[in-house]
Design a protein around this motif. Sequence first.
Motif, PDB file in Angstrom:
ATOM      1  N   ARG A 356      60.139 -46.228   6.270  1.00  0.00           N
ATOM      2  CA  ARG A 356      59.892 -46.382   4.824  1.00  0.00           C
ATOM      3  C   ARG A 356      59.546 -47.831   4.485  1.00  0.00           C
ATOM      4  NH1 ARG A 356      64.038 -42.371   4.759  1.00  0.00           N
ATOM      5  NH2 ARG A 356      63.372 -40.483   3.624  1.00  0.00           N
ATOM      6  N   ARG A 361      54.004 -47.737   1.421  1.00  0.00           N
ATOM      7  CA  ARG A 361      54.503 -46.976   0.269  1.00  0.00           C
ATOM      8  C   ARG A 361      53.910 -47.462  -1.055  1.00  0.00           C
ATOM      9  NH1 ARG A 361      58.953 -43.910   1.312  1.00  0.00           N
ATOM     10  NH2 ARG A 361      59.935 -44.211  -0.718  1.00  0.00           N
ATOM     11  N   GLY A 365      56.737 -45.645  -4.382  1.00  0.00           N
ATOM     12  CA  GLY A 365      57.555 -45.062  -3.332  1.00  0.00           C
ATOM     13  C   GLY A 365      57.771 -43.575  -3.505  1.00  0.00           C
ATOM     14  N   ARG A 372      55.511 -37.846   2.898  1.00  0.00           N
ATOM     15  CA  ARG A 372      56.029 -38.559   4.068  1.00  0.00           C
ATOM     16  C   ARG A 372      56.200 -37.621   5.266  1.00  0.00           C
ATOM     17  NH1 ARG A 372      61.302 -39.577   5.955  1.00  0.00           N
ATOM     18  NH2 ARG A 372      61.462 -41.476   7.212  1.00  0.00           N
TER      19      ARG A 372
END
Length: 562
Positions: A356, A361, A365, A372
């Motif tokens: 992450r 991102r 996010g 993802r």
Amino acid sequence: TEPFLLLFFAFYLFIPVFYARRLAPDRRDLIDSTLVFGLPLASFPLQAALLHGDKMPLAWSAMAAAAVYTALAALELKRLGLRLLGQSHALLALGFATLAVPLALSARATACAWAIEGAALVWLGLRQQRKLPRWIGYGLQLAAGLAFVDGFEIPTDPTPILNGTFLSALLIAIGGAISAWLVFRADRKAPLATVLLIWGWGWWWIACAHDIDRFAPPKAVSDWSLALIAVTAALGALAYRRWDWRAASWPVFVSFALAVPLILRTSADNHGPLERWASAAWLLWLASSLFSLKSLFVRANPYLHIVHFAFLCIVTLLLGAELWHVAFAHLALTEVWIGLAALAPVAILFWLVLSRNGLVRWPDGDTAERTRTQLLCVIAAVLGLAWIAALFTEGQPAPLPYLPLLNPMELSQVGFLLLLLAWYRRAESDGRALVSAELRARGLSIAAFLLLTAITLRSAHFLGGVPWNDALWTSALAQAALSIVWTVAGIAAMLLGKQRGSRAVWIGGGTLMGVVILKLIAIDRQHLHDLTAIVGVLVVGILLVGVGYFAPVPPKLKEETA
């Protein structure tokens, strides 16, 4: 004849002014659009006919008309209080001043004039809430496009951009884009705004693509095309971000859709996608894409997660293609190094997405989190296919010597398995494990077994001189090495199973031992005339005796945690 044309031009230029002056002050925004905007449509083509289409005299005529309209607009706005009429004449002044440039470079006067007049009539029709001027304006823009096509000749202008063909098509594009924006501003849900926008974008593409085809060197056409796509996407993103105009964002999606074929095209033209001027074009595309992503985020576009997914994949593919080219063409490395160079960006992206990292991102996010798992699955599939292909590859590590496991290809294969294990553990810690612990263990065990087999055969090839072909299956050395390695792996599993009290692990190791015994009977016994095969059988026997002493039976079945 010219004085008569100017005289009648003056008649119909001032009649709307006198008419507006006689109206009550609260009704002076009622103007006669037929006279105001019809006058230049009638008079300017006549002027072009009198001048026989000569470029410069026609351009000076447009500048003179612009000066007249400017003076009249200033008088109406400052002294006479005719606001709408003054704005109309100011718009015509701007149109004629703009028209003078392409006219100086091309005699295509009709198309340019109709495009500008069409946009002006759309503006007036929306301002007065009258349909007739608007539809006349739409028709004039369509007629401008038809006139451009009908009067098209092979251009001879020697200058890019500053040539009549480009500027004439650009004026039609601007007219369409302005009309689309005016309609959109009046009614955000009007389908006609989208139609006009497509019309404007189409002429923009025609204007730019024509100049690229004429003036760009053959090997740079793909670079300029990429730059055109990037600029168009940035303009669309700007319009979408400023006015929340959904249709204006379409060029953004087109730029991502065309990126993959353009990687191949720029690579072919420049001997590498980031070689020569292609690097500047791709840098422009990158800047445009980042701006587009931010614009989509600002307006909470529902397709942002898809665009973000595509952006990461495209950048990774671009870097992989360039690294492949550098390793192949510039460094002349072996196929192992070339493949690893191409896959390096993919592996890095996998780790960045898995951890992450903020770099992958941006700009949001939460949006990145939506895709993802899918992105990790796609990357894992690509790396997994490469991992399987590597099992059957010789793996020549030149200029480095071959060392079992300590060579680039086998280290990368082990690294891939560790990445998968890290992915599972992170997913488990997030409470979203994709597979059960048992299935994960079985999968990793099978993968480790295949990798161990490949390493053993590759060692027999590089260290024992066995050719990397079907001879591996008939080689006494290769078969003896496989038997010993499989036995060691099976014994390790059985001992581990006993230590942890896991019947599943012990049974897995025992199954592998059974496979080794069958292999000794079916294959290895054919090579017992060879010293290597004899030593292999003896080593396997000794190891079997050892495991029979330390872990002869599986642990008792009991309740145990995963």
